[in-house]
Design an enzyme around this catalytic site. Structure first.
Site: not given
Ligand code: BGC
Length: 452
Positions: A74, A118, A163, A299, A301, A357
């Site tokens: 991607r 992006h 995002e 995405n 985290y 992501e």
């Molecule tokens: C974004 C990326 C970024 C990653 C880590 C996401 O918010 O799409 O561009 O590098 O998280 O922060």
């Protein structure tokens, strides 16, 4: 059970974060080219002028993807590289670069997933008011149609936006990302509406111009996770996830950015306060915004814990436990986010799900043996992927996973301080080294996640 046989195992990057060649071959400037050169905006004044020099090294980078065994890659197109002024004259050399990259990927059996936007917005359009200008919708449509016509003979998977929460929230609300503005809701809400409408017209353009296309969207919003498995806490987390906060946190919320695209309506909790700022005719626009999508990307985290509460909202957020594990960038490690995020999002939007992501930054270093040992990333991935697999086993229609990121790169306002890659990059020499986690991920891909 586990992951589907045709599961898409990939890794992701974005144009400004890796390409470099910021002023080469007729590329126009983006808001990031400007912002990163302003004093005190980015850690140690780092900029993306050279970044990972991927523009010149794409061929060997594709070979590294092959070595990891990626099935998909991607990446995003730099809008000002192909349309230097954002609209009008096309930069053929810019298109040629992406054509070469795509051909190289296909030659190596790696499926390209193209993100149209992006964050590297054309500076020329920023000067015309960017997303606040209603014409921004037709500018994006023109750009999307150009990408569709140029790449659509070979690329079948497109993502409209990455995002919107972040480029509007960080870029125009709190101003820590390009273009560094702090605008009031009376500007931000129309912007969000124009971004959503741009998503709609771009999806329509892709469908009409690309045979057999698959279109998706890649928003974010930290999942809300139940503090316990009691039905009350699960309901509290569900409610918290899709309730738009009353402060400027609305710009970071999941429902505000996904309900219009996926359900054809704005969430009631957001309309209560924000309807007054929506542009005239917004109800009609919802028909354009709400296009059928082939996959819903997200995405993720980390997430936050919620429990049921005896207050007006019916939920309350809990702090992360004292001493909770964190990544180098200080984000909490919460593997369950990859269970509850997909679970709640699939339940609400009923669209095949792709993790567009997920990953972590670590204090990676090249050891005396010349290798990069990153057991923490491997452990992180293992835990997150197990939770993701559990979601698949519990009925979420999960189609793919893209690790963020393929290689260490320019982490926006953090510059090169944070390393998120499967591949270590020495920015002085541009030498790449596959980290231990890259070899481990190869095993995951080979076994289709059975080794987890
Ligand atoms: C974004 C990326 C970024 C990653 C880590 C996401 O918010 O799409 O561009 O590098 O998280 O922060």
């Amino acid at each position: 059970m586990g992951f589907r046989k045709d599961f898409i195992w990939g890794a992701a990057t974005a144009s400004y974060q890796i390409e470099g060649a910021a002023f080469e071959d007729g590329k126009g400037l983006s808001v990031w080219d400007r912002f990163s050169h302003e004093p005190d905006k980015v850690f140690d004044g780092h900029n993306g002028d050279v970044a990972c020099d991927h523009y010149h090294r794409y061929e060997s980078d594709v070979q590294l993807m092959k070595e990891i065994g990626l099935k998909a890659y991607r990446f995003s197109i730099s809008w000002p590289r192909v349309l230097p002024e954002g609209k009008g004259a096309v930069n053929q050399k810019g298109l040629d670069f992406y054509n070469r990259l795509i051909d190289q990927l296909l030659k190596n059996d790696i499926r390209p997933f193209v993100t149209l936007f992006h964050w590297d917005y054309p500076s020329a359009l920023q000067a015309l008011g960017a997303w606040e200008n209603p014409d921004s919708v037709k500018w994006f449509e023109e750009y999307a149609a150009l990408c569709a016509r140029t790449f659509g003979d070979r690329v079948k998977d497109f993502i409209t936006f990455n995002e919107p929460q972040c480029f509007i929230g960080l870029g125009y609300t709190i101003g820590v990302h390009a273009p560094g503005l702090k605008l009031p809701d009376s500007s931000l809400v129309p912007m969000s509406h124009h971004v959503l409408k741009s998503h709609g017209v771009a999806t329509r353009a892709l469908r009409s111009l690309v045979p057999d296309v698959r279109v998706g969207y890649a928003p974010c919003g930290d999942p809300c996770m139940p503090a316990s498995l009691s039905p009350e806490d699960i309901e509290a987390a569900r409610k918290a996830y899709f309730t738009v906060p009353e402060n400027q946190g609305w710009a970071f919320n999941a429902a505000w950015w996904s309900d219009p695209a996926m359900l054809g309506c704005y969430p009631e909790s957001g309309l209560k306060r924000l309807e007054q700022f929506l542009p005239k005719g917004w109800q009609e626009d919802l028909k354009v915004i709400h296009q059928p999508l082939d996959f819903y990307g997200q995405n993720i985290y980390n997430g936050n814990y919620f429990r049921a509460a005896d207050n007006e909202q019916g939920f309350e957020k809990l702090p992360h436990p004292v001493g909770c594990p964190k990544t180098a960038i200080q984000w909490p490690i919460t593997p369950e986010a990859l269970y509850w995020g997909p679970y709640f999002l699939y339940e609400r939007y009923k669209t095949p799900f792709i993790m567009t992501e997920n990953g972590m930054s670590a204090h990676d270093a090249v050891s005396l043996d010349g290798k990069v040992h990153d057991p923490n990333r491997q452990d992180f991935l293992n835990r997150y992927l197990l939770a993701f697999k559990q979601a698949a086993e519990d009925g979420v229609d999960i189609r793919g996973y893209f690790h963020w990121s393929l290689m260490d790169n320019y982490e926006w306002a953090q510059g090169y301080r944070e390393r998120f890659g499967l591949i270590h990059v020495d920015y002085e020499t541009q030498k790449r080294i596959l980290k231990d986690s890259a070899y481990w991920y190869r095993g995951v891909i080979e076994s289709n996640g059975e080794c987890l």
